[in-house]
Design an enzyme around this catalytic site. Structure first.
Site, short mmCIF file in Angstrom:
data_model
loop_
_atom_site.label_atom_id
_atom_site.label_comp_id
_atom_site.label_asym_id
_atom_site.label_seq_id
_atom_site.Cartn_x
_atom_site.Cartn_y
_atom_site.Cartn_z
N GLU A 1 0.85 -1.20 0.00
CA GLU A 1 0.00 0.00 0.00
C GLU A 1 0.88 1.24 0.00
O GLU A 1 1.72 1.41 0.88
CB GLU A 1 -0.92 -0.01 1.22
CG GLU A 1 -1.68 1.28 1.48
CD GLU A 1 -2.52 1.73 0.28
OE1 GLU A 1 -3.36 0.97 -0.19
OE2 GLU A 1 -2.30 2.87 -0.19
N ASN B 1 -9.79 4.14 -1.06
CA ASN B 1 -10.99 4.94 -1.19
C ASN B 1 -12.19 4.22 -0.59
O ASN B 1 -13.20 4.83 -0.27
CB ASN B 1 -11.23 5.26 -2.66
CG ASN B 1 -11.89 6.59 -2.83
OD1 ASN B 1 -11.36 7.61 -2.40
ND2 ASN B 1 -13.07 6.58 -3.40
N VAL C 1 4.16 0.15 -5.49
CA VAL C 1 4.62 -0.69 -6.60
C VAL C 1 4.89 0.23 -7.78
O VAL C 1 4.01 1.00 -8.19
CB VAL C 1 3.58 -1.77 -6.97
CG1 VAL C 1 4.04 -2.52 -8.23
CG2 VAL C 1 3.38 -2.73 -5.82
N HIS D 1 -20.64 12.58 -8.85
CA HIS D 1 -21.67 12.31 -7.84
C HIS D 1 -22.41 13.62 -7.60
O HIS D 1 -21.79 14.66 -7.44
CB HIS D 1 -21.01 11.82 -6.55
CG HIS D 1 -21.99 11.27 -5.55
ND1 HIS D 1 -22.90 12.07 -4.90
CD2 HIS D 1 -22.21 10.00 -5.12
CE1 HIS D 1 -23.64 11.31 -4.10
NE2 HIS D 1 -23.24 10.05 -4.21
N ARG E 1 -30.94 10.77 0.79
CA ARG E 1 -32.12 10.83 -0.10
C ARG E 1 -32.91 9.53 0.02
O ARG E 1 -34.14 9.55 0.07
CB ARG E 1 -31.68 11.08 -1.54
CG ARG E 1 -31.40 12.55 -1.84
CD ARG E 1 -30.75 12.73 -3.21
NE ARG E 1 -29.34 12.39 -3.18
CZ ARG E 1 -28.67 11.84 -4.19
NH1 ARG E 1 -29.29 11.54 -5.31
NH2 ARG E 1 -27.38 11.57 -4.07
N GLY F 1 -23.86 1.76 -4.35
CA GLY F 1 -23.91 0.45 -3.68
C GLY F 1 -23.33 -0.67 -4.52
O GLY F 1 -23.11 -1.78 -4.02
N ALA G 1 -20.31 -0.41 -6.09
CA ALA G 1 -18.84 -0.44 -6.02
C ALA G 1 -18.39 -1.38 -4.91
O ALA G 1 -17.47 -2.18 -5.10
CB ALA G 1 -18.27 0.96 -5.78
N VAL G 2 -19.05 -1.31 -3.76
CA VAL G 2 -18.67 -2.19 -2.65
C VAL G 2 -18.94 -3.65 -3.05
O VAL G 2 -18.13 -4.54 -2.80
CB VAL G 2 -19.41 -1.81 -1.35
CG1 VAL G 2 -19.14 -2.83 -0.26
CG2 VAL G 2 -18.95 -0.42 -0.88
P1 ADP Z 1 -10.98 -0.60 -4.52
O1 ADP Z 1 -12.22 0.09 -4.10
O2 ADP Z 1 -11.00 -1.04 -5.93
O3 ADP Z 1 -10.55 -1.66 -3.55
P2 ADP Z 1 -9.46 1.55 -3.30
O4 ADP Z 1 -9.38 2.90 -3.89
O5 ADP Z 1 -10.32 1.37 -2.10
O6 ADP Z 1 -9.86 0.54 -4.48
O7 ADP Z 1 -8.00 1.05 -2.89
C1 ADP Z 1 -6.92 1.07 -3.75
C2 ADP Z 1 -5.64 1.24 -2.94
O8 ADP Z 1 -4.50 1.02 -3.77
C3 ADP Z 1 -5.47 2.63 -2.35
O9 ADP Z 1 -5.28 2.52 -0.96
C4 ADP Z 1 -4.23 3.20 -3.05
O10 ADP Z 1 -3.48 4.06 -2.23
C5 ADP Z 1 -3.47 1.93 -3.39
N1 ADP Z 1 -2.52 2.06 -4.50
C6 ADP Z 1 -2.74 2.66 -5.70
N2 ADP Z 1 -1.66 2.58 -6.49
C7 ADP Z 1 -0.71 1.92 -5.79
C8 ADP Z 1 0.64 1.51 -6.06
N3 ADP Z 1 1.23 1.77 -7.23
N4 ADP Z 1 1.31 0.84 -5.09
C9 ADP Z 1 0.72 0.56 -3.90
N5 ADP Z 1 -0.53 0.92 -3.59
C10 ADP Z 1 -1.25 1.57 -4.51
#
Ligand code: ADP
Length: 448
Positions: free
Chosen positions: A34, A42, A156, A242, A258, A425, A427-428
């Site tokens: 992460e 998100n 990464v 949104h 809503r 609803g 996306a989750v």
């Molecule tokens: P989803 O809803 O698809 O699970 P999220 O937005 O909740 O996606 O989570 C995606 C996560 O991936 C975020 O915490 C973001 O910071 C992390 N992330 C994005 N790009 C990279 C990267 N190159 N290396 C490590 N973490 C990453």
């Protein structure tokens, strides 16, 4: 020296955490990478809930729903642009995903509704709180229980490929040190690109200047890395705004408000649209108002049914008053217009028939119990429907629709499931359903 894993998961949002848990349960040695200092991506900001049809919890509440209806309404909401195979799989697997969570003590047993559906199918925590925080804290407990390694503030930079097969990743940590992690499976769960202004504007120039509801990590880096190893993309221009975003804080005002009975009112004190329409349509109507913004208005009954409302009040951007008259004065709104609007809406609730805008759902109760509340809102960039292409096993596909061996993707980084407009609803549901699947298939490949 390189470190060996079976499965590397990139991203600690809902998709990444679900994938890691499933891969670990299937016997794989897993690590989660992460880039941000905190877990949750998100997803932690997700508000309304998780859609699923024909679930145990719906049955317990006597809600009669069907997978076919869920499919049809999602397809219609997505303007028939959704990938039909992935959408069918999504709808089929949704109840199992609800049970997968429940078995991990993440029970989404209360049910509400969002725009673009005719039946309550949005599952949320028993206390009706926002789904994101509840989901992430539950998943993190499960990650800890399994001793799954999580590397925070580690990004990464590249997915490594030899002879067309994924071999691992190159990571950069908080000290700027680079390392290679070997793995037969790499699950890309990096989320969308709503917070990457340049990338949003590249596909949708007219969205320049819009705020975003997303966390800073939503930069689309996973899409870029996968494209570099040959992945194809789909629907990149399908970016959801949104309709109800508080503009000074970029805070999302949940559709659950809503869904709980709130209405949208213009500065002129008038309703202007069916509040329960899909996000794209409601947003367009707000942008068409002279102020390009509107008010979410609700009463004490709505507040009592939505924990999120108290959160908004605590944030300080909710204007409240004991009566509609006093509220109108505070909002600098025509008093008589607002009173007439409330009176007319309350009549529609009584008749369960919105003669003005055809709102068919969430005509919950008359708005007549003080205090009354208002939040000024306007649209913001919220979700990127487009992304990389996958097959039904979540394997990443190239432009010839061939699998890139060892590359898996799940969650918002993937395109096609939601078509041209995602339903609140979904996306989750997407991240959990396809996260589990990615974990399972990635573990199976790595252990082969
Ligand atoms: P989803 O809803 O698809 O699970 P999220 O937005 O909740 O996606 O989570 C995606 C996560 O991936 C975020 O915490 C973001 O910071 C992390 N992330 C994005 N790009 C990279 C990267 N190159 N290396 C490590 N973490 C990453």
């Amino acid at each position: 020296a390189p470190v060996n894993y079976d499965v590397v998961v990139i991203g600690s949002g809902g998709a990444g955490l679900a994938a890691a848990i499933q891969a670990s349960d299937d016997g794989a040695h897993v690590v989660i990478i992460e880039k941000m200092p905190t877990i949750g991506g998100n997803t932690i900001k997700a508000s309304v809930g998780m859609n699923a049809a024909e679930t145990r919890f719906q049955k317990l509440k006597g809600i009669e729903d069907s997978k076919d209806l869920f499919y049809d309404e999602t397809l219609k909401g997505g303007k028939f642009k959704n990938n039909p195979v992935l959408l069918r799989e999504f709808v089929e697997l949704a109840p199992e995903a609800i049970e997968w969570l429940a078995a991990k003590e993440i029970e989404l047993c209360d049910i509400t509704i969002t725009g673009g559906m005719s039946i309550d199918r949005t599952h949320r925590p028993a206390d009706r709180s926002a789904v994101g925080g509840f989901l992430i804290s539950g998943l993190v407990k499960n990650i800890n229980k399994r001793d799954i390694e999580v590397l925070l503030e580690t990004s990464v930079a590249e997915i490594l490929v030899e002879n067309g097969v994924v071999t691992g990743v190159k990571v950069v940590d908080e000290y700027n040190d680079t390392r290679i992690l070997n793995a037969k499976s790499v699950i890309v769960a990096t989320g969308g690109f709503s917070a990457n202004r340049e990338m949003v504007v590249k596909y949708r120039p007219e969205l320049d200047g819009f705020v975003t509801t997303n966390h800073a990590g939503a930069t689309g880096s996973g899409i870029a890395m996968l494209q570099k190893i040959g992945a194809d993309t789909v629907d990149m221009g399908e970016i959801q705004i949104h309709p109800t975003v508080e503009q000074t804080t970029s805070y999302l005002i949940s559709e659950a408000i809503r869904g709980g009975g709130a209405i949208l009112v213009s500065q002129a004190g008038k309703r202007f649209f069916n509040e329960m329409e899909t996000r794209d349509k409601v947003s367009a109507e707000i942008i068409a108002l002279p102020e390009k913004s509107a008010w979410v208005i609700f009463d004490e009954q709505v507040r009592l049914n939505n924990k999120a409302a108290d959160e908004y009040i605590a944030k300080g951007f909710v204007i409240s008053a004991p009566s509609p008259q006093e509220l109108a004065i505070k909002l600098n709104m025509d008093l008589h217009a607002l009173l007439a609007t409330l009176e007319r809406y309350n009549l529609f609730v009584e008749k369960q028939d919105d003669e003005d805008f055809g709102r068919k759902t969430a005509l919950r109760h008359p708005l007549n119990q003080g205090p009354f509340y208002a939040i000024r809102i306007a649209p913001g960039v919220h979700h990127t429907m487009g992304g990389v292409t996958i097959n039904p096993d979540t394997a990443v596909l190239d432009a010839q629709k061939q699998v890139i061996e060892g590359a898996w993707a799940a969650g918002e980084v993937v395109g096609g499931i939601h078509g041209a407009n995602r339903i609140g609803g979904n996306a989750v549901a997407d991240i959990i359903i396809f996260g589990i699947l990615a974990g399972k298939n990635a573990a199976a490949l790595a252990r082969r």
